[in-house]
Design a protein around this motif. Structure first.
Motif, PDB file in Angstrom:
ATOM      1  N   PHE A   1      94.185  26.445 -48.465  1.00 49.23           N
ATOM      2  CA  PHE A   1      93.266  26.694 -47.496  1.00 49.23           C
ATOM      3  C   PHE A   1      93.147  27.969 -47.262  1.00 49.23           C
ATOM      4  CE2 PHE A   1      94.929  22.604 -46.992  1.00 49.23           C
ATOM      5  CZ  PHE A   1      93.792  21.691 -46.788  1.00 49.23           C
ATOM      6  N   VAL A   2      92.182  28.558 -46.300  1.00 52.69           N
ATOM      7  CA  VAL A   2      92.009  30.058 -46.113  1.00 52.69           C
ATOM      8  C   VAL A   2      93.192  30.642 -45.678  1.00 52.69           C
ATOM      9  CG1 VAL A   2      89.415  29.830 -45.732  1.00 52.69           C
ATOM     10  CG2 VAL A   2      91.004  29.678 -43.772  1.00 52.69           C
ATOM     11  N   ASP A   3      94.069  30.082 -45.109  1.00 52.87           N
ATOM     12  CA  ASP A   3      95.295  30.786 -44.302  1.00 52.87           C
ATOM     13  C   ASP A   3      96.429  30.810 -45.514  1.00 52.87           C
ATOM     14  OD1 ASP A   3      95.809  28.269 -44.485  1.00 52.87           O
ATOM     15  OD2 ASP A   3      96.407  27.997 -42.288  1.00 52.87           O
ATOM     16  N   GLY A   4      96.167  30.475 -46.701  1.00 52.41           N
ATOM     17  CA  GLY A   4      97.248  30.498 -47.760  1.00 52.41           C
ATOM     18  C   GLY A   4      98.093  29.315 -47.861  1.00 52.41           C
ATOM     19  N   SER A   5      97.960  28.415 -46.761  1.00 53.51           N
ATOM     20  CA  SER A   5      98.834  27.215 -46.815  1.00 53.51           C
ATOM     21  C   SER A   5      98.182  26.271 -47.852  1.00 53.51           C
ATOM     22  CB  SER A   5      98.603  26.496 -45.443  1.00 53.51           C
ATOM     23  OG  SER A   5      99.237  25.277 -45.395  1.00 53.51           O
TER      24      SER A   5
END
Lengths: 377, 377
Positions: free
Chosen positions: B240-244
């Protein structure tokens, strides 16, 4: 509309990383309150930068330059109408009453202070279900579980809490007895505060996380497993009734779970958070935990199962014992001995109120102090 | 209310496993239609057991004992008002028009036939968005991605399709040229039909899956990566965009993604599906794919990027070439040569209709036949 955030414990490791996340998203978040204990220098700088409306400082007003903020007790900050999210990151017992105040006011609480849930899980979850307070996990493991449960309609059949194993993974009991505070404060994967770093080394932290998971996700203890995963890439997993497992992964960086709790239900792009580079990952491995060599894990899970005031005694005794280890008064393996003794001596109350919890806390600490005194005579 | 299911391709590997899932949940699912090609014996037994209202048999009515069902073309079964879910598991091009019929009728389609989406992804998704037909993935990889996206509000920043690497993982080009059909039909992790097993060995299957993922999840090709993961425990991941990153895992068993597509949005407890035993997992490893030694993967992704009728030619040429390899007419590494030649010769149409796709299919096969003839002269 910006989310207005109160950071309780702003000068600690989680508090500082929270402010770092807020710095990255000035259009999303604003800091309305900062609360800290001893570190007045850092708090002053944080106040100058974030210009919060409210401040709490354990060391008192006089030490801080007044730049327009209002001094308030943490309990008042936590339930203030101008606060949308309370990020509770005070370590140990310190933030308990503030968390209770936020829960009673029906706030959204991003909870990094696991002791609150461990010690008073039954009370907090009962009040939260009445006030509709939302407790969002900030611990990387519980954030992982929460992310994996997102969108699922059914209870998980199993929660698999991963653990790095800490700096003494594969140590023997003999080796553990010779461990110094300096060694114990070097965690292989995570940069954290002192108390939690020692708790990670004894695996007490993982035990507290089992209890926390029990309350956060309404999961029976039988459905919560601990799995050693030394690479700290998978932060936890959830198994569903059909045998499907979801895992959440990332580079170890607490800013991710902090940011997720603040941005939920959205996610925000943050270039500061490193992406997993799969060609740099050699392998992911898994081992069963060694309950005999790391008895704190077993003690914690047992205390969680027994419930009542046992978990409060567990927390208090551990906090006391860790302080004694750090100040050189006991050995590393004595932390478990202290906790075990306190639990054995405890006369538990089945469904405690806050006062019972506070009394048990005091008795737990006393047990440890007595035990250490006796042992050294 | 039981979900009423039509199984297209009921005698194939996915079809049989679908019936196995239905057997496990007689209160949840009923079989209203069965459709098969050559295997009349097995189809007869399936009819006797499940007593469907409708049957299609490529070999004609006369070969089947009449036990009260009605013979219907697959296209009519796929859009019939008594059908809630169409499980499309015919291999290759065979099920294409039935899938189109279901999509046009706004049905829920559990899609195991990846060729439909690869060949006619643009058409199918356009029609589906009008009729509100739902296409649910049955491929283990796409089911994994779908499960990981569940509950997320934002597009993924990256889809990581895992691949076992097939039976010839780490083979050299020279070794690959000597591979026999018997060797190629032995997949290390999955029991599947012949065509898809060979496609797994050439990594063409993973290339087709990239194109499938592009259409299913509206993901740009730049955001879809392939990662070799020989243990086949992680079935795919989403970043995802947060790196998760979320990953879905299970023991390799196609009944799980089949069951999930049928039971969605719920999950059903199925004791027949083995749970991952973490103490039996030695390690999980990851490698980048070798595009030079396995050119089919590169050819497929390129065809997907170019779009238009290229993916149809890719599929058709591959189907033809795999048949030729299985019948001993060409070598294993010639499969890629055949597909490459067909793609080079192809004069593509940018936004094709169904007829363009069918013509491209025919031309793709012809290219391969000519190429093999020429090469052997």
């Amino acid at each position: 509309m910006k989310k207005r955030i109160a950071v309780l414990g702003s000068t600690g490791s989680i508090g500082q990383q929270t402010l770092d996340v807020v710095r990255s998203f000035p259009d999303e978040f604003s800091i309305v309150a900062l609360a800290a204990g001893q570190n007045t220098d850092l708090l002053s700088r944080q106040i100058a930068e974030f210009k919060p409306a409210f401040v709490y400082c354990q060391n008192g007003k006089d030490l801080l330059p007044d730049t327009g903020y209002k001094l308030l007790p943490m309990e008042e900050i936590a339930c203030h109408s101008q606060v949308d999210i309370v990020l509770a990151a005070t370590s140990g017992k310190a933030g308990l009453s503030a968390v209770m105040s936020a829960v009673t006011a029906g706030k959204t609480i991003a909870l990094a202070n696991k002791e609150s849930l461990v010690m008073t899980g039954e009370i907090i979850t009962r009040v939260a279900s009445k006030t509709r307070a939302r407790i969002l996990p900030v611990d990387s493991e519980h954030s992982a579980i929460w992310q994996c449960l997102n969108g699922e309609r059914q209870e998980p059949s199993r929660i698999i809490l991963t653990a790095s194993g800490g700096p003494f993974h594969n140590f023997s009991a003999g080796q553990l007895s010779r461990v110094t505070p300096e060694q114990a404060l070097k965690h292989p994967s995570w940069q954290m505060g002192k108390k939690i770093t020692i708790d990670s080394a004894t695996l007490m932290n993982k035990g507290l996380e089992v209890i926390e998971a029990h309350w956060l996700f309404e999961a029976p203890f039988d459905n919560i497993n601990v799995l050693i995963h030394p690479q700290s890439i998978i932060h936890s997993m959830v198994e569903f009734v059909d045998g499907s497992i979801k895992a959440q992964m990332s580079c170890p960086d607490m800013r991710l779970p902090i940011q997720y709790a603040l941005s939920y239900p959205n996610r925000l792009p943050n270039p500061q958070l490193h992406r997993i580079e799969w060609n740099r990952i050699d392998k992911l491995t898994f081992e069963q935990p060694d309950f005999d060599t790391f008895p704190c894990l077993k003690l914690a899970i047992e205390a969680g199962r027994k419930g009542g005031t046992y978990p409060a005694v567990l927390c208090a005794a551990d906090e006391e014992a860790v302080e004694m280890f750090l100040s050189g008064r006991i050995k590393f393996n004595n932390i478990a001995d202290c906790v075990e003794r306190a639990l054995e001596q405890h006369q538990a109350i089945a469904h405690p109120g806050m006062e019972d919890v506070m009394e048990s806390d005091e008795r737990g600490r006393q047990s440890v102090r007595e035990f250490v005194r006796e042992s050294q005579c």
